[in-house]
Write an enzyme that holds these catalytic residues in place. Sequence first.
Site, PDB file in Angstrom:
ATOM      1  N   ASP A 147      -0.914  -4.434   3.315  1.00 20.94           N
ATOM      2  CA  ASP A 147       0.485  -4.084   3.562  1.00 20.94           C
ATOM      3  C   ASP A 147       0.905  -4.732   4.882  1.00 20.94           C
ATOM      4  O   ASP A 147       0.062  -5.062   5.719  1.00 20.94           O
ATOM      5  CB  ASP A 147       0.650  -2.564   3.638  1.00 20.94           C
ATOM      6  CG  ASP A 147       2.072  -2.134   3.313  1.00 20.94           C
ATOM      7  OD1 ASP A 147       2.303  -1.642   2.200  1.00 20.94           O
ATOM      8  OD2 ASP A 147       2.965  -2.316   4.182  1.00 20.94           O
ATOM      9  N   ALA A 154       0.844  -1.219   0.000  1.00 22.13           N
ATOM     10  CA  ALA A 154       0.000   0.000   0.000  1.00 22.13           C
ATOM     11  C   ALA A 154       0.871   1.258   0.000  1.00 22.13           C
ATOM     12  O   ALA A 154       0.488   2.292   0.531  1.00 22.13           O
ATOM     13  CB  ALA A 154      -0.952  -0.018   1.195  1.00 22.13           C
ATOM     14  N   HIS A 165      11.881  -4.316 -18.939  1.00 24.10           N
ATOM     15  CA  HIS A 165      11.686  -2.995 -18.323  1.00 24.10           C
ATOM     16  C   HIS A 165      13.010  -2.583 -17.686  1.00 24.10           C
ATOM     17  O   HIS A 165      13.229  -2.743 -16.510  1.00 24.10           O
ATOM     18  CB  HIS A 165      10.577  -3.103 -17.273  1.00 24.10           C
ATOM     19  CG  HIS A 165      10.249  -1.802 -16.609  1.00 24.10           C
ATOM     20  ND1 HIS A 165       9.948  -0.664 -17.313  1.00 24.10           N
ATOM     21  CD2 HIS A 165      10.161  -1.471 -15.298  1.00 24.10           C
ATOM     22  CE1 HIS A 165       9.680   0.311 -16.458  1.00 24.10           C
ATOM     23  NE2 HIS A 165       9.817  -0.152 -15.238  1.00 24.10           N
ATOM     24  N   GLY A 193       0.914   1.186  -4.935  1.00 28.75           N
ATOM     25  CA  GLY A 193      -0.280   0.424  -4.535  1.00 28.75           C
ATOM     26  C   GLY A 193      -1.450   1.338  -4.221  1.00 28.75           C
ATOM     27  O   GLY A 193      -2.574   1.134  -4.712  1.00 28.75           O
ATOM     28  N   ARG A 224       5.234   6.821 -21.416  1.00 24.00           N
ATOM     29  CA  ARG A 224       6.299   7.835 -21.362  1.00 24.00           C
ATOM     30  C   ARG A 224       6.684   8.271 -22.773  1.00 24.00           C
ATOM     31  O   ARG A 224       6.829   9.464 -23.058  1.00 24.00           O
ATOM     32  CB  ARG A 224       7.506   7.264 -20.616  1.00 24.00           C
ATOM     33  CG  ARG A 224       7.239   7.165 -19.122  1.00 24.00           C
ATOM     34  CD  ARG A 224       8.418   6.640 -18.340  1.00 24.00           C
ATOM     35  NE  ARG A 224       8.138   6.743 -16.920  1.00 24.00           N
ATOM     36  CZ  ARG A 224       8.505   5.858 -15.983  1.00 24.00           C
ATOM     37  NH1 ARG A 224       9.191   4.782 -16.351  1.00 24.00           N
ATOM     38  NH2 ARG A 224       8.207   6.042 -14.735  1.00 24.00           N
TER      39      ARG A 224
HETATM   40  C1  LAC Z   1       9.622   3.163 -13.286  1.00 21.80           C
HETATM   41  C2  LAC Z   1       9.648   2.113 -12.234  1.00 21.80           C
HETATM   42  C3  LAC Z   1       8.289   1.883 -11.673  1.00 21.80           C
HETATM   43  O1  LAC Z   1       9.940   2.858 -14.439  1.00 21.80           O
HETATM   44  O2  LAC Z   1      10.207   0.949 -12.697  1.00 21.80           O
HETATM   45  O3  LAC Z   1       9.265   4.292 -12.946  1.00 21.80           O
END
Ligand code: LAC
Length: 309
Positions: free
Chosen positions: A34, A11, A176, A15, A152
């Site tokens: 949490d 949380a 990622h 979260g 983004r």
């Molecule tokens: C980001 C983290 C959440 O890319 O991995 O902001």
Amino acid sequence: MRRHKISIIGAGNVGATCAHWAAVKELGDVVLLDVIEGMPQGKALDLAQSGPVEDFDGVFVGTNDYKDTAGSDVIVITSGMARKPGMTREDLLEANKQIVTKVVSSCVEHSPGAILVVVTNPLDTMTYLAKHVSGFPKNRVLGQAGVLDSARFRTFVAMELGVSVENVHACVLGGHGDTMVPLPRYSTVAGIPITHLLSKERIDAIVERTRDGGGEIVRLLGTSAYYAPAASVAEMVEAILLDQNRILPCSAYLQGQYGIDGLYVGVPIKLGAGGVKQVIEIELTDEERAALHRSAAAVRELVEAMKQL
Ligand code: LAC
């Protein structure tokens, strides 16, 4: 009609903000769990009290007890350490392995039919771990990253061209991390590929800023981003619960697609009821494919390192 149940584990910023988006979208009842006593209870109560103002109904439970998550349709896993300035997502591997292992086994005990959406970093590796620990089929375990990374990318393209973000779509593949693969050829403004609208130099700069998008915020904020990560998760949860068949880039388990086997990597998928319905394979140039394979190799290295811990 039975209302959907969404449990959000952890949380903290991501979260709690995810609970907020889920509440506003009225996706279902929300359980916020949490380990810290009082904190999820306080946030859930606060969130419930914003309902009369924002006009949403729902049951919001804050808890420290996994029993309250029983029978969840979707479980979002955000637990774990967040990045501090100077840290990479990979630096979190050891601590978050312990946390995610414990969280996933507690969740599956009470919700054996749930779909798990993992947000904890390092993302693709933690999603792999969640699949391993849960024993769930691959369609019911996926990771959030591509929606955020492409959001983004979309934001930066819209800023550059001075157009609405609603007209901008983008495709980001791969893990990622710093090796993620934004694909300008498949990124469009009202259907027009950005390669027709921007110079190579500007596209390269936007690609670079997208790759560093999380890091840029950590440097400013002192901790990880949360508005956009949480909004991205909420979009995935919505696609699942409303069976929307959205095409979204997510971390999905690959078995030979794109020449990658036995690994979670970001690819476009069809997301709806039951989770991942299809991995969509798009045609890549040799250069794009090589970049995707470099990214997958970085994820595989991390998965192997995790197995040694
Ligand atoms: C980001 C983290 C959440 O890319 O991995 O902001």
